[in-house]
Design a protein around this motif. Structure first.
Motif, PDB file in Angstrom:
ATOM      1  N   ARG A  52     -79.078-110.802   7.412  1.00 37.93           N
ATOM      2  CA  ARG A  52     -78.044-111.579   8.095  1.00 37.93           C
ATOM      3  C   ARG A  52     -78.546-111.973   9.472  1.00 37.93           C
ATOM      4  N   SER A  53     -78.543-113.268   9.717  1.00 36.17           N
ATOM      5  CA  SER A  53     -78.984-113.779  11.008  1.00 36.17           C
ATOM      6  C   SER A  53     -77.948-114.775  11.505  1.00 36.17           C
TER       7      SER A  53
ATOM      8  N   HIS B  62     -83.101-119.771  11.384  1.00 30.82           N
ATOM      9  CA  HIS B  62     -82.793-119.798   9.945  1.00 30.82           C
ATOM     10  C   HIS B  62     -81.583-118.916   9.634  1.00 30.82           C
ATOM     11  N   GLY B  63     -80.503-119.137  10.414  1.00 32.38           N
ATOM     12  CA  GLY B  63     -79.288-118.355  10.252  1.00 32.38           C
ATOM     13  C   GLY B  63     -78.795-118.322   8.820  1.00 32.38           C
ATOM     14  N   LYS B  64     -78.428-117.125   8.365  1.00 33.14           N
ATOM     15  CA  LYS B  64     -77.979-116.925   6.992  1.00 33.14           C
ATOM     16  C   LYS B  64     -77.216-115.621   6.874  1.00 33.14           C
ATOM     17  N   TYR B  65     -76.622-115.417   5.709  1.00 33.98           N
ATOM     18  CA  TYR B  65     -76.013-114.131   5.360  1.00 33.98           C
ATOM     19  C   TYR B  65     -76.190-113.975   3.853  1.00 33.98           C
ATOM     20  N   ASP B  66     -77.027-113.021   3.436  1.00 33.37           N
ATOM     21  CA  ASP B  66     -77.360-112.838   2.031  1.00 33.37           C
ATOM     22  C   ASP B  66     -76.145-112.294   1.256  1.00 33.37           C
TER      23      ASP B  66
ATOM     24  N   PRO C  88     -79.774-120.152   4.213  1.00 30.26           N
ATOM     25  CA  PRO C  88     -80.315-120.403   5.552  1.00 30.26           C
ATOM     26  C   PRO C  88     -80.023-121.816   6.066  1.00 30.26           C
ATOM     27  N   VAL C  89     -79.654-121.866   7.329  1.00 30.67           N
ATOM     28  CA  VAL C  89     -79.516-123.142   8.037  1.00 30.67           C
ATOM     29  C   VAL C  89     -80.912-123.488   8.533  1.00 30.67           C
TER      30      VAL C  89
ATOM     31  N   THR D 256     -68.367-117.610  13.949  1.00 25.63           N
ATOM     32  CA  THR D 256     -69.753-117.389  13.565  1.00 25.63           C
ATOM     33  C   THR D 256     -70.580-118.647  13.774  1.00 25.63           C
ATOM     34  N   GLU D 257     -71.787-118.462  14.288  1.00 25.21           N
ATOM     35  CA  GLU D 257     -72.744-119.556  14.439  1.00 25.21           C
ATOM     36  C   GLU D 257     -74.031-119.189  13.706  1.00 25.21           C
ATOM     37  N   TYR D 258     -74.456-120.097  12.822  1.00 24.48           N
ATOM     38  CA  TYR D 258     -75.732-119.973  12.132  1.00 24.48           C
ATOM     39  C   TYR D 258     -76.650-121.025  12.734  1.00 24.48           C
ATOM     40  N   HIS D 259     -77.717-120.590  13.391  1.00 22.81           N
ATOM     41  CA  HIS D 259     -78.625-121.493  14.091  1.00 22.81           C
ATOM     42  C   HIS D 259     -79.855-121.803  13.238  1.00 22.81           C
TER      43      HIS D 259
END
Length: 186
Positions: free
Chosen positions: A47-48, A98-102, A167-168, A91-94
């Motif tokens: 998770r990023s 490579h923002g993500k949440y598996d 991933p973003v 929440t912010e995925y940058h």
């Protein structure tokens, strides 16, 4: 509508999305963690993202707006015993990280708390042109896809369902997440 999840496409206006973003950015940013209670840990491979925890008491207008959809959806689709959201997570995925949440679930069945997360809610705050990648998926089920892509779209699903955010790869994807709780699952 789907028998397992429900999307309200473009449910919130651009002004409402801007307001939520403005409110969310007032709270302190934190690196997202995985796990529950004392067992949380940072794991950027899993998770990023950057999260900000909104005060549900101070953000009653946002809570009321979201609950109008949750109550309607629960009556027509889920029928679970719910009370109110316990948390609001901006929440912010940058793309730069490579923002993500598996794959994960939002419910903690081993909890000793008297309430469980029953329904999960995600609001798409970003316009699809603001980022690349970042699709929301359910494990083994049809994904909400284009129904959930427009800004202001709202997705409601049982908290026990496995899901992920891919991933973003460019830009920033912003969302508001909440979990509506109720008495323990029986």
């Amino acid at each position: 509508m789907n028998n397992v999840w429900e999307v309200w496409t473009s449910a919130l206006s651009p002004d409402e999305c801007d307001h939520i973003i403005e409110r969310g950015l007032r709270y302190a940013p934190q690196t997202a963690t995985v796990g529950f209670a004392k067992d949380t840990r940072q794991d950027d491979g899993y998770r990023s993202s950057v999260v900000r925890w909104l005060d549900t008491g101070a953000e009653q207008a946002i809570v009321a707006r979201l609950m109008s959809f949750v109550v309607s959806s629960n009556r027509t689709n889920f029928g679970v015993d719910i009370v109110a959201p316990f948390d609001l997570q901006f929440t912010e995925y940058h793309g730069t990280s490579h923002g993500k949440y598996d794959w994960h679930q939002d419910v903690w069945l081993e909890s000793t708390r008297p309430y469980d997360r029953k329904l999960s809610l995600v609001v798409q705050l970003s316009d699809p042109s603001d980022y690349e990648g970042g699709a929301f998926e359910f494990f083994g089920l049809q994904h909400p896809g284009a129904l959930f892509a427009p800004r202001g779209s709202l997705l409601i699903f049982p908290s026990w369902m496995q899901h992920r955010v891919l991933p973003v790869t460019g830009g920033v994807r912003r969302s508001l997440v909440s979990w509506v709780e109720g008495p323990r699952w029986r």
